[in-house]
Design a protein around this motif. Structure first.
Motif, PDB file in Angstrom:
ATOM      1  N   ASN A 102     -21.563 101.951 -36.875  1.00 58.99           N
ATOM      2  CA  ASN A 102     -20.237 102.255 -36.342  1.00 58.99           C
ATOM      3  C   ASN A 102     -19.183 101.337 -36.951  1.00 58.99           C
ATOM      4  O   ASN A 102     -18.149 101.796 -37.457  1.00 58.99           O
ATOM      5  CB  ASN A 102     -20.265 102.111 -34.816  1.00 58.99           C
ATOM      6  N   ASN A 103     -19.445 100.040 -36.950  1.00 54.49           N
ATOM      7  CA  ASN A 103     -18.485  99.085 -37.500  1.00 54.49           C
ATOM      8  C   ASN A 103     -18.298  99.270 -39.004  1.00 54.49           C
ATOM      9  O   ASN A 103     -17.185  99.159 -39.521  1.00 54.49           O
ATOM     10  CB  ASN A 103     -18.934  97.652 -37.213  1.00 54.49           C
ATOM     11  N   LEU A 104     -19.406  99.560 -39.712  1.00 50.06           N
ATOM     12  CA  LEU A 104     -19.344  99.698 -41.162  1.00 50.06           C
ATOM     13  C   LEU A 104     -18.441 100.857 -41.572  1.00 50.06           C
ATOM     14  O   LEU A 104     -17.507 100.679 -42.364  1.00 50.06           O
ATOM     15  CB  LEU A 104     -20.748  99.899 -41.732  1.00 50.06           C
ATOM     16  N   PHE A 105     -18.697 102.042 -41.032  1.00 48.08           N
ATOM     17  CA  PHE A 105     -17.972 103.221 -41.492  1.00 48.08           C
ATOM     18  C   PHE A 105     -16.536 103.250 -40.976  1.00 48.08           C
ATOM     19  O   PHE A 105     -15.623 103.695 -41.676  1.00 48.08           O
ATOM     20  CB  PHE A 105     -18.733 104.491 -41.094  1.00 48.08           C
ATOM     21  N   ILE A 106     -16.311 102.782 -39.751  1.00 46.97           N
ATOM     22  CA  ILE A 106     -14.934 102.682 -39.264  1.00 46.97           C
ATOM     23  C   ILE A 106     -14.163 101.656 -40.095  1.00 46.97           C
ATOM     24  O   ILE A 106     -13.019 101.888 -40.501  1.00 46.97           O
ATOM     25  CB  ILE A 106     -14.903 102.303 -37.778  1.00 46.97           C
TER      26      ILE A 106
END
Length: 361
Positions: A102-106
Motif C-alpha cells: 500500500n505504501n509503495l504504490f501510493i
C-alpha cells in the motif's frame, strides 16, 4: 645628495604624504586618454543577450511545449494512480506485507505527481517563458488608481511573457494536474476510520467493562492494589486485550495510565468519589488534543505531560487541563478491587477517549 626611501626589502617605505586621500585630495587614475576620477568608472552594462534554441527554432519551441504539457499530464496520471493504488492494495489487519505494498504504490504515484509538476514548471520557465533581462524599480506601495492600472498592465505583461494565455495545452494541463494532485491525500483520509462503522460510535466504547482486570502493558499481568506504591505510575491495558479481533486498534483506545497519590491530595467531585481506590486513579493515556500518548508523569507536581504539544493535566483534579492546546480533561476510568485484591474496572469510560473533535453525547 639623493636619499633612498626604500626599505631593506626593496619596497618603498610607507609615507602618508604619498596617499592623496590622506590630505583630502581626489585619487585619480591614469588612462590612455587622460586622467579620470576614481568615481567615474564606466558601467560595463549587461553582456549581449544570447537567445535560446527555442527562441530561434520554432520546431524546438513546439517540442519543449509538448514536453511541458506531457509532464503535467503525467502528474495527473500519478495522482489518479495513487488513488487507484489506495483501493487496489488495501491494508489488511495484522498483515505487514499489505502495508508495504500500500505504501509503495501510493508513494510512487504521489512522487510521480509531484515530480512531474515540478520538472514541468521548471522546464516551462527555462525554455518557453519570456527570456529578456528587466529592471524592477523600487517604488512606494500605494492603492491609487494609477497603481491599480499598473498592476493590470503587469498581469497582462506576465500573461504575454509566460505564454499562459496562448499556450492552451500547457495552461489546461497545469490546472488539471494541480486540481488532481491533492486527491491522493484526500483519499488517504478515508483510511482513518473503517468503511462500515461509525467512527464516533467506535471512539465512544472501549474494551473496558465492569469486572475487567487492569493488567501491565505489554505483559498482560494483572495488577493488585498492593502493587501500586505511592508515587508510582503503570501503563495499563485490559487483561483480555489478546482476545480482541484487532488488538492494536483496541489497545490504542483502551490504554490507561495508573497512578497512586495520597487520598487527601485528590480533589474529587461527589459523583466520582468511588471512581478511585485508596488514592489510586486511572486515566486514558490518549491526549484529548490530537491523540498523542500522555506518558510523562511528574511525581512531585502530580502533572501529566503530553510530549507532542506540551498539554499538561492535573491528576489531583480529574486531570483538568492546566496548560497547552488540549480542550478537555483526560477521561477517567472508574476502578475498584475484586475479591482477590486485583484492580478492576467498574465500567467503561463515560465519554469518548481521544481528540476533542469527536462528537460527545
Amino acid at each position: 645628495m639623493a636619499h633612498d626611501n626604500s626599505s631593506g626589502s626593496g619596497h618603498p617605505a610607507a609615507d602618508s604624504s604619498a596617499d592623496p586621500s590622506a590630505h583630502g585630495q581626489e585619487l585619480q587614475v591614469a588612462t590612455g586618454t587622460g586622467v579620470i576620477s576614481r568615481d567615474a568608472v564606466v558601467d560595463p552594462g549587461l553582456p549581449p543577450h544570447r537567445k535560446r534554441v527555442t527562441d530561434l527554432d520554432p520546431k524546438k519551441d513546439k517540442r519543449a511545449e509538448r514536453a511541458v504539457y506531457t509532464l503535467f499530464y503525467l502528474s495527473i496520471a500519478g495522482s489518479v494512480w495513487a488513488v487507484a493504488a489506495y483501493m487496489a492494495f488495501p491494508i489488511e489487519p495484522e498483515d505487514i506485507a499489505s502495508v508495504r505494498l500500500n505504501n509503495l504504490f501510493i508513494g510512487l504515484g504521489m512522487a510521480l505527481a509531484l515530480l512531474a509538476i515540478g520538472i514541468g514548471a521548471v522546464h516551462w520557465g527555462k525554455a518557453l517563458m519570456h527570456d529578456e533581462e528587466g529592471i524592477d524599480y523600487r517604488h512606494k506601495v500605494g492603492g491609487n488608481q494609477a497603481s491599480r492600472d499598473r498592476a493590470v498592465e503587469i498581469m497582462h505583461q506576465a500573461n504575454v511573457e509566460s505564454g499562459i494565455g496562448r499556450r492552451a495545452l500547457i495552461r489546461n494541463s497545469l490546472i488539471g494536474s494541480l486540481i488532481v494532485f491533492p486527491l491522493p491525500g484526500i483519499a488517504l483520509f478515508r483510511g482513518l476510520a473503517p468503511y462500515d462503522e461509525d467512527p464516533v460510535e467506535l471512539m465512544q466504547h472501549t474494551m473496558w467493562k465492569e469486572g475487567t482486570r487492569l493488567a501491565r502493558d505489554p505483559s498482560g499481568t494483572p495488577i493488585k492494589a498492593s502493587d501500586v506504591t505511592l508515587g508510582s505510575a503503570f501503563h495499563v491495558i485490559p487483561e483480555n486485550l489478546h482476545e480482541a479481533d484487532h488488538v492494536l486498534n483496541e489497545k490504542a483506545k483502551a490504554i490507561v495510565l495508573l497512578m497512586r497519590l495520597k487520598p487527601e491530595d485528590l480533589v474529587e467531585e461527589e459523583s466520582k468519589k468511588d471512581w478511585s481506590y485508596d488514592g489510586i486513579v486511572a486515566y486514558s493515556k490518549v491526549c484529548t488534543h490530537v491523540g498523542c500518548p500522555v506518558a510523562l508523569y511528574e511525581q512531585q507536581t502530580h502533572h501529566l505531560l503530553c510530549p507532542c504539544h506540551q498539554s499538561q493535566f492535573d491528576v489531583t483534579n480529574h486531570c483538568a487541563v492546566i496548560f497547552g492546546p488540549a480542550a478537555r480533561p483526560l477521561p477517567q476510568l472508574p476502578i475498584t478491587v475484586d475479591d482477590e485484591g486485583y484492580l478492576v474496572a467498574r465500567s467503561d469510560f463515560h465519554e469518548p477517549v481521544g481528540p476533542s473533535f469527536w462528537e460527545r453525547h
